[in-house]
Design a protein around this motif. Structure first.
Motif, PDB file in Angstrom:
ATOM      1  N   PRO A  61       0.872  -1.137  -0.053  1.00  0.00           N
ATOM      2  CA  PRO A  61       0.154   0.122   0.036  1.00  0.00           C
ATOM      3  C   PRO A  61       1.024   1.288  -0.175  1.00  0.00           C
ATOM      4  O   PRO A  61       2.132   1.199   0.189  1.00  0.00           O
ATOM      5  CB  PRO A  61      -0.748  -0.132   1.365  1.00  0.00           C
ATOM      6  CG  PRO A  61       0.135  -0.881   2.105  1.00  0.00           C
ATOM      7  CD  PRO A  61       0.882  -1.871   1.166  1.00  0.00           C
ATOM      8  N   ILE A  62       0.269   2.332  -0.456  1.00  0.00           N
ATOM      9  CA  ILE A  62       1.124   3.672  -0.131  1.00  0.00           C
ATOM     10  C   ILE A  62       1.192   3.908   1.264  1.00  0.00           C
ATOM     11  O   ILE A  62       0.110   3.978   1.915  1.00  0.00           O
ATOM     12  CB  ILE A  62       0.392   4.631  -1.096  1.00  0.00           C
ATOM     13  CG1 ILE A  62       0.542   4.408  -2.712  1.00  0.00           C
ATOM     14  CG2 ILE A  62       1.114   6.073  -0.822  1.00  0.00           C
ATOM     15  CD1 ILE A  62      -0.181   5.202  -3.447  1.00  0.00           C
ATOM     16  N   LEU A  63       2.431   4.202   1.899  1.00  0.00           N
ATOM     17  CA  LEU A  63       2.276   4.364   3.090  1.00  0.00           C
ATOM     18  C   LEU A  63       1.737   5.687   3.516  1.00  0.00           C
ATOM     19  O   LEU A  63       1.959   6.835   2.790  1.00  0.00           O
ATOM     20  CB  LEU A  63       3.939   4.511   3.583  1.00  0.00           C
ATOM     21  CG  LEU A  63       4.696   3.032   3.276  1.00  0.00           C
ATOM     22  CD1 LEU A  63       5.987   3.022   3.960  1.00  0.00           C
ATOM     23  CD2 LEU A  63       3.732   1.951   4.104  1.00  0.00           C
ATOM     24  N   GLN A 101       3.644   6.484   8.673  1.00  0.00           N
ATOM     25  CA  GLN A 101       4.460   5.393   8.288  1.00  0.00           C
ATOM     26  C   GLN A 101       5.794   5.641   7.425  1.00  0.00           C
ATOM     27  O   GLN A 101       6.801   5.155   7.685  1.00  0.00           O
ATOM     28  CB  GLN A 101       3.473   4.578   7.348  1.00  0.00           C
ATOM     29  CG  GLN A 101       2.546   3.738   8.150  1.00  0.00           C
ATOM     30  CD  GLN A 101       1.647   3.067   7.404  1.00  0.00           C
ATOM     31  OE1 GLN A 101       1.280   3.303   6.292  1.00  0.00           O
ATOM     32  NE2 GLN A 101       1.223   1.729   7.542  1.00  0.00           N
ATOM     33  N   GLY A 144      -3.380  -1.448  14.675  1.00  0.00           N
ATOM     34  CA  GLY A 144      -3.948  -1.205  13.656  1.00  0.00           C
ATOM     35  C   GLY A 144      -3.316   0.210  12.838  1.00  0.00           C
ATOM     36  O   GLY A 144      -3.794   0.485  11.745  1.00  0.00           O
ATOM     37  N   SER A 145      -2.256   0.455  13.197  1.00  0.00           N
ATOM     38  CA  SER A 145      -1.610   1.719  12.868  1.00  0.00           C
ATOM     39  C   SER A 145      -0.746   1.338  11.451  1.00  0.00           C
ATOM     40  O   SER A 145      -0.220   2.288  10.712  1.00  0.00           O
ATOM     41  CB  SER A 145      -0.691   2.385  13.872  1.00  0.00           C
ATOM     42  OG  SER A 145       0.074   1.753  14.305  1.00  0.00           O
ATOM     43  N   GLY A 146      -0.444   0.172  11.234  1.00  0.00           N
ATOM     44  CA  GLY A 146       0.174  -0.301  10.084  1.00  0.00           C
ATOM     45  C   GLY A 146       1.816  -0.329  10.348  1.00  0.00           C
ATOM     46  O   GLY A 146       2.649  -0.114   9.470  1.00  0.00           O
ATOM     47  N   LYS A 147       2.171  -0.661  11.560  1.00  0.00           N
ATOM     48  CA  LYS A 147       3.591  -1.102  11.984  1.00  0.00           C
ATOM     49  C   LYS A 147       4.269  -2.140  11.030  1.00  0.00           C
ATOM     50  O   LYS A 147       5.238  -2.252  10.470  1.00  0.00           O
ATOM     51  CB  LYS A 147       3.739  -1.761  13.246  1.00  0.00           C
ATOM     52  CG  LYS A 147       3.406  -0.638  14.398  1.00  0.00           C
ATOM     53  CD  LYS A 147       3.368  -1.168  15.986  1.00  0.00           C
ATOM     54  CE  LYS A 147       2.392  -2.096  16.333  1.00  0.00           C
ATOM     55  NZ  LYS A 147       1.067  -1.767  16.201  1.00  0.00           N
ATOM     56  N   THR A 148       3.074  -3.173  10.750  1.00  0.00           N
ATOM     57  CA  THR A 148       3.704  -4.176   9.987  1.00  0.00           C
ATOM     58  C   THR A 148       4.221  -3.599   8.574  1.00  0.00           C
ATOM     59  O   THR A 148       5.211  -4.348   7.938  1.00  0.00           O
ATOM     60  CB  THR A 148       2.554  -5.465   9.777  1.00  0.00           C
ATOM     61  OG1 THR A 148       2.375  -5.717  10.966  1.00  0.00           O
ATOM     62  CG2 THR A 148       3.313  -6.823   9.360  1.00  0.00           C
ATOM     63  N   GLU A 149       3.414  -2.851   7.850  1.00  0.00           N
ATOM     64  CA  GLU A 149       3.742  -2.162   6.692  1.00  0.00           C
ATOM     65  C   GLU A 149       5.241  -1.561   6.850  1.00  0.00           C
ATOM     66  O   GLU A 149       5.978  -1.433   5.820  1.00  0.00           O
ATOM     67  CB  GLU A 149       2.611  -1.007   6.346  1.00  0.00           C
ATOM     68  CG  GLU A 149       1.464  -1.848   5.771  1.00  0.00           C
ATOM     69  CD  GLU A 149       1.524  -3.038   4.677  1.00  0.00           C
ATOM     70  OE1 GLU A 149       2.493  -2.748   3.940  1.00  0.00           O
ATOM     71  OE2 GLU A 149       0.769  -3.704   4.613  1.00  0.00           O
ATOM     72  N   ARG A 204       0.967 -13.325   5.100  1.00  0.00           N
ATOM     73  CA  ARG A 204       1.007 -11.873   4.478  1.00  0.00           C
ATOM     74  C   ARG A 204       2.589 -11.371   4.072  1.00  0.00           C
ATOM     75  O   ARG A 204       2.889 -10.591   3.117  1.00  0.00           O
ATOM     76  CB  ARG A 204       0.782 -10.944   5.649  1.00  0.00           C
ATOM     77  CG  ARG A 204       0.618  -9.378   5.645  1.00  0.00           C
ATOM     78  CD  ARG A 204      -0.035  -8.721   6.715  1.00  0.00           C
ATOM     79  NE  ARG A 204       0.147  -7.427   6.531  1.00  0.00           N
ATOM     80  CZ  ARG A 204      -0.056  -6.509   7.546  1.00  0.00           C
ATOM     81  NH1 ARG A 204      -0.263  -6.831   8.726  1.00  0.00           N
ATOM     82  NH2 ARG A 204       0.035  -5.191   7.463  1.00  0.00           N
ATOM     83  N   THR A 251      -4.849   2.817  10.498  1.00  0.00           N
ATOM     84  CA  THR A 251      -4.995   3.134   9.026  1.00  0.00           C
ATOM     85  C   THR A 251      -6.348   3.219   8.642  1.00  0.00           C
ATOM     86  O   THR A 251      -7.462   2.669   9.219  1.00  0.00           O
ATOM     87  CB  THR A 251      -4.449   2.325   8.287  1.00  0.00           C
ATOM     88  OG1 THR A 251      -4.944   1.001   8.510  1.00  0.00           O
ATOM     89  CG2 THR A 251      -2.897   2.127   8.710  1.00  0.00           C
ATOM     90  N   ARG A 289     -11.311  -3.065  14.202  1.00  0.00           N
ATOM     91  CA  ARG A 289     -10.261  -2.960  13.350  1.00  0.00           C
ATOM     92  C   ARG A 289     -10.480  -2.387  11.959  1.00  0.00           C
ATOM     93  O   ARG A 289      -9.691  -1.683  11.295  1.00  0.00           O
ATOM     94  CB  ARG A 289      -9.414  -4.083  13.232  1.00  0.00           C
ATOM     95  CG  ARG A 289      -8.738  -4.108  14.576  1.00  0.00           C
ATOM     96  CD  ARG A 289      -7.662  -5.133  14.205  1.00  0.00           C
ATOM     97  NE  ARG A 289      -6.378  -4.714  13.656  1.00  0.00           N
ATOM     98  CZ  ARG A 289      -5.142  -4.989  13.691  1.00  0.00           C
ATOM     99  NH1 ARG A 289      -4.811  -5.822  14.821  1.00  0.00           N
ATOM    100  NH2 ARG A 289      -4.145  -4.686  12.957  1.00  0.00           N
TER     101      ARG A 289
HETATM  102  P1  ADP Z   1      -0.381  -3.051  13.067  1.00  0.00           P
HETATM  103  O1  ADP Z   1       0.895  -4.123  12.724  1.00  0.00           O
HETATM  104  O2  ADP Z   1       0.168  -1.807  13.584  1.00  0.00           O
HETATM  105  O3  ADP Z   1      -1.458  -3.602  13.917  1.00  0.00           O
HETATM  106  P2  ADP Z   1      -1.005  -3.258  10.329  1.00  0.00           P
HETATM  107  O4  ADP Z   1       0.400  -3.321   9.614  1.00  0.00           O
HETATM  108  O5  ADP Z   1      -1.497  -4.891  10.380  1.00  0.00           O
HETATM  109  O6  ADP Z   1      -1.104  -2.657  11.545  1.00  0.00           O
HETATM  110  O7  ADP Z   1      -2.170  -2.735   9.435  1.00  0.00           O
HETATM  111  C1  ADP Z   1      -3.589  -2.855   9.764  1.00  0.00           C
HETATM  112  C2  ADP Z   1      -4.291  -2.913   8.545  1.00  0.00           C
HETATM  113  O8  ADP Z   1      -4.126  -1.700   7.808  1.00  0.00           O
HETATM  114  C3  ADP Z   1      -3.797  -4.285   7.921  1.00  0.00           C
HETATM  115  O9  ADP Z   1      -4.881  -4.587   7.120  1.00  0.00           O
HETATM  116  C4  ADP Z   1      -3.154  -3.299   6.593  1.00  0.00           C
HETATM  117  O10 ADP Z   1      -2.998  -4.043   5.507  1.00  0.00           O
HETATM  118  C5  ADP Z   1      -3.632  -2.061   6.633  1.00  0.00           C
HETATM  119  N1  ADP Z   1      -2.763  -0.776   6.290  1.00  0.00           N
HETATM  120  C6  ADP Z   1      -1.493  -0.641   6.822  1.00  0.00           C
HETATM  121  N2  ADP Z   1      -0.990   0.522   6.211  1.00  0.00           N
HETATM  122  C7  ADP Z   1      -1.735   0.671   5.424  1.00  0.00           C
HETATM  123  C8  ADP Z   1      -1.692   1.881   4.261  1.00  0.00           C
HETATM  124  N3  ADP Z   1      -0.586   2.628   4.089  1.00  0.00           N
HETATM  125  N4  ADP Z   1      -2.704   1.902   3.270  1.00  0.00           N
HETATM  126  C9  ADP Z   1      -3.780   1.229   3.391  1.00  0.00           C
HETATM  127  N5  ADP Z   1      -3.791   0.169   4.274  1.00  0.00           N
HETATM  128  C10 ADP Z   1      -2.822  -0.125   5.251  1.00  0.00           C
END
Ligand code: ADP
Ligand code: ZN
Ligand code: ZN
Length: 729
Positions: free
Chosen positions: A195-197, A201, A224-229, A261, A378, A588
């Protein structure tokens, strides 16, 4: 006098603090190049296996024996890994041989060879390419078409089940060839674009990318803030420079969903390392990492020991998680050791959490870690609304108040899913005689002054001790007064499940705890059974993370009161983390989430601070208290434990240790019986050592530990030293 002979210094996996000298096996010259090789040696009247960790002149004048056999052609442990493990042994004051044995996979510990990591695959040969256009449609033809590009066996297993039968036909006709693959050919291309950060992020990802050498980042982002991304971005960058990435995850976080993932996004093989694998599979991943073939390794605690000859990045997800600390044997902390390794490897390390440990927050504030924050969920996801439910004087059913039951009904009615959290497995925590007050205690874990209740299981038929595993049938009548009025008191997850199943019979009710979910994939299966239809999950902290549940709209926390008044200095931190993590499961996706926290102590400051100010306000308050009380991270602790069948030897042993530490300048508490003074038939005592200066504590341990090993009293009991203990019992 003749010169002392040249010897191998061998670390053996024994609870002894020194190394052992051996002459080299016949025909092998002693040389430093043997350091890191496994070696078989005679030990007493048996054989043992150890690791050569040095060479030199024989020290003492004792009788020298010949080592029997060197087991490797190349050092298994070398360079950074061997150096870091030496550091760890010194830091934990643990025998080097035991530390090295802990670091190796079981197959290698047993002396078996390093597994062959060549991967095989199939491709269409010359004859096959000629024949393909003329082949009849069908399975063999479809397979032949696929094999125009080389395919790895694991890929075929996954993508074309039943391929072996077709392959046999093609092979019999001489159309396909077996071939060796290079590591990269195994992975399918990424199937999911990144995804586009968002801005937060991107700032975090840029900060990590801007750094090539060692630095510690605390990625502090709400659930749910997108740490994994952000991890994925850092890993992609690491792969682009042909380096290896190690990702540590908590035991419960390594779900098939999480692995899928990573696999879908990275376009290289992702190697999983966890306790659910066979020994052979673990050894294979280790060997692939050792050869530098494994580029991305995602693993639980002990994966922190994999060799990383081409390291580029280490990530520790949910860095606050308790499963990173090993509680027996070599009591290492995988997060802390990951940082030590990253420093030695000169690579960045990213610690991620929605609820960072107080240690990490403290380090971030002191400027030792770069603090990266992701404050928003996110997309459209909103933080859940948290409400405290005062249950004083309210009638409860299996621990649930009427308000909670109504809220569950409403959430289900609206098509949502509900999570009911209770940190106690079993049917009920206590079995009580209503007539005389007798209650069931574990005979092996209780003393006259301290009773350990047995938990009721099996819908009220069985008793089980959660500390030592003792099991019994529930007695027909009270053993003291023969009354038939024995009643389970309180509620565990089984009893809550029973109530909810009866009450909400139209939806599935699934229980998730260590009793119901022994196997790694069982958790996943449960979630899959539920799908996205309305239903209820009841469980312990196993539910606090893992699988994403987009339809989860209500979380009910049943009973936090034990945690509010626990004596352990970390209990407030752990409770705040648990509440925030469980709450973070709600809402979420697009649906708003609601969290109900039932308590008898609605005015407790921890709950107040948590709800009004969130986790960070709680952490600030707790850090101030720790500083005032002289607890970590403002002091450094070591816990010396001793246990024996009788209470006296442990107390005497610890008193002797305390006497030895008289002039060491430490704060010493004890010796005292442990908070749980008896377990599995052993009387337990402890001594807590503390200092505001790490150096003072470790200097004192350097002097103390050899004396403990040498003490004749030590042989009459079991003792252990826990450096940086997580819990004081
Ligand atoms: P965390 O690890 O912080 O709990 P995740 O990385 O699992 O969060 O992200 C939560 C959800 O948001 C996931 O479904 C992920 O695919 C989505 N997501 C994360 N970053 C983005 C982004 N920049 N744009 C769109 N969706 C995103
Ligand atoms: Zn009774
Ligand atoms: Zn017990």
């Amino acid at each position: 006098m003749p010169d002392a002979p040249h010897v191998l210094r061998v670390a053996l996996p024994l609870p002894l603090p020194h190394l052992f000298d051996y002459r080299s096996p016949a025909g092998v010259a002693v040389q430093p190049a043997l350091i890191g090789h496994r070696v078989r040696v005679p030990f007493g009247n048996r054989e043992a296996q150890g690791i050569v960790v040095g060479t030199g002149l024989a020290a003492g004048d004792g009788e020298l024996r010949d080592a029997l056999q060197l087991l490797d052609h190349a050092p298994l442990l070398s360079g950074e890994l061997l150096a870091s493990l030496r550091w760890l042994a010194h830091y934990l004051h643990a025998p080097l041989g035991e530390v090295l044995a802990t670091a190796l996979p079981a197959v290698l510990r047993r002396g078996e060879p390093v597994p062959d990591t060549t991967r095989h695959g199939w491709r269409l040969g010359e004859a096959g390419r000629t024949a393909l256009p003329g082949m009849r449609m069908g399975k063999p033809q479809a397979l032949a078409a696929l094999l125009q590009a080389t395919r790895a066996e694991p890929w075929l297993d996954a993508e074309t089940p039943g391929w072996r039968a077709s392959l046999r036909q093609l092979r019999d006709r001489g159309l396909v060839e077996h071939c060796v693959l290079d590591a990269m050919a195994i992975a399918p291309a990424p199937t999911q674009p990144a995804p586009i950060l968002n801005d937060e992020q991107r700032l975090a990802a840029e900060a990590i990318r801007a750094n090539s050498g060692f630095a510690t980042f605390l990625l502090d982002g709400v659930t749910g803030s997108g740490k994994t991304e952000v991890y994925l971005d850092a890993i992609a960058d690491c792969l682009a420079s042909s380096r290896q990435a190690l990702v540590l995850v908590p035991e419960i976080g390594l779900t098939p969903q999480a692995l899928a993932r990573f696999r879908a996004r990275l376009g290289v093989p992702v190697h999983a390392l966890h306790s659910g694998l066979t020994d052979a599979a673990r050894a294979r991943v280790w060997a692939e990492a050792w050869h530098g073939q494994a580029r991305v390794i995602v693993g639980t605690r002990s994966a922190v020991f994999v060799p990383l000859p081409e390291a580029g990045l280490i990530v520790v997800d949910e860095e606050h998680d308790g499963s990173y600390k090993q509680f027996d044997g070599i009591r290492y902390h995988a997060r802390d050791f990951a940082i030590v390794r990253a420093r030695a490897l000169d690579v960045p390390v990213v610690l991620g959490s929605a609820t960072p440990s107080l240690e990490s927050l403290h380090n971030a504030r002191a400027g030792r870690y770069t603090h990266l924050r992701l404050r928003h969920r996110t997309g459209n996801a909103k933080p859940p609304a948290v409400r405290v439910l005062d249950i004083r004087k309210r009638p409860l059913q299996a621990g649930l108040s009427a308000e909670s039951m109504d809220a569950i009904g409403a959430a289900l009615g609206a098509g949502g899913q509900v999570l009911v959290f209770k940190n106690r497995r079993g049917y009920a925590p206590v079995l009580l005689c209503h007539d005389c007050g007798w209650s069931a205690h574990c005979p092996r874990c209780s003393t006259p002054e301290h009773a350990t209740p047995m938990t009721v299981h099996g819908a009220g038929r069985r008793l089980q001790c959660h500390h030592c595993g003792t099991r019994k049938a529930v007695p027909m009548a009270c053993p003291d007064c023969a009354s038939l009025g024995l009643q389970p008191q309180g509620a565990g997850t089984e009893r809550i499940e029973e109530l909810l199943t009866a009450r909400f019979s139209e939806v599935p009710v699934l229980r998730i705890d260590r009793g119901s979910t022994q196997r790694r994939d069982a958790l996943q299966k449960h979630f899959e059974t539920l799908g996205s239809r309305p239903g209820i999950l009841v469980g312990t902290q196993m539910l606090a993370k893992g699988h994403d549940l987009p339809n989860l709209t209500l979380v009910v926390v049943v009973g936090v009161d034990e945690g509010l008044y626990s004596a352990d200095f970390r209990s407030a931190e752990k409770l705040a983390q648990l509440l925030v993590q469980v709450a973070g499961r709600a809402g979420r996706a697009d649906k708003p989430g609601q969290v109900l926290v039932q308590t008898h102590h609605p005015d407790h400051p921890l709950l107040h601070t948590l709800i009004s100010g969130g986790y960070h306000a709680c952490a600030d308050a707790e850090l101030a208290q720790r500083e005032a009380a002289g607890f970590p991270p403002f002091a450094h602790l070591a816990l010396l434990r001793a246990e024996a069948k009788h209470a006296d030897p442990p107390m005497q042993f610890l008193q002797a240790a305390k006497d030895l530490l008289r002039d060491a300048g430490l704060d010493i508490a004890g010796p005292l019986p442990a908070p749980m003074p008896r377990r599995a038939g052993y009387q337990r005592a402890q001594l807590v050592l503390s200092s505001t200066q790490r150096g003072t504590l470790h200097g004192a341990l350097d002097a103390l530990v050899p004396a403990l090993y040498a003490s004749p009293d030590a042989r009459k009991l079991r003792w252990s030293l826990d450096v940086d203990p997580v819990e004081l019992y």
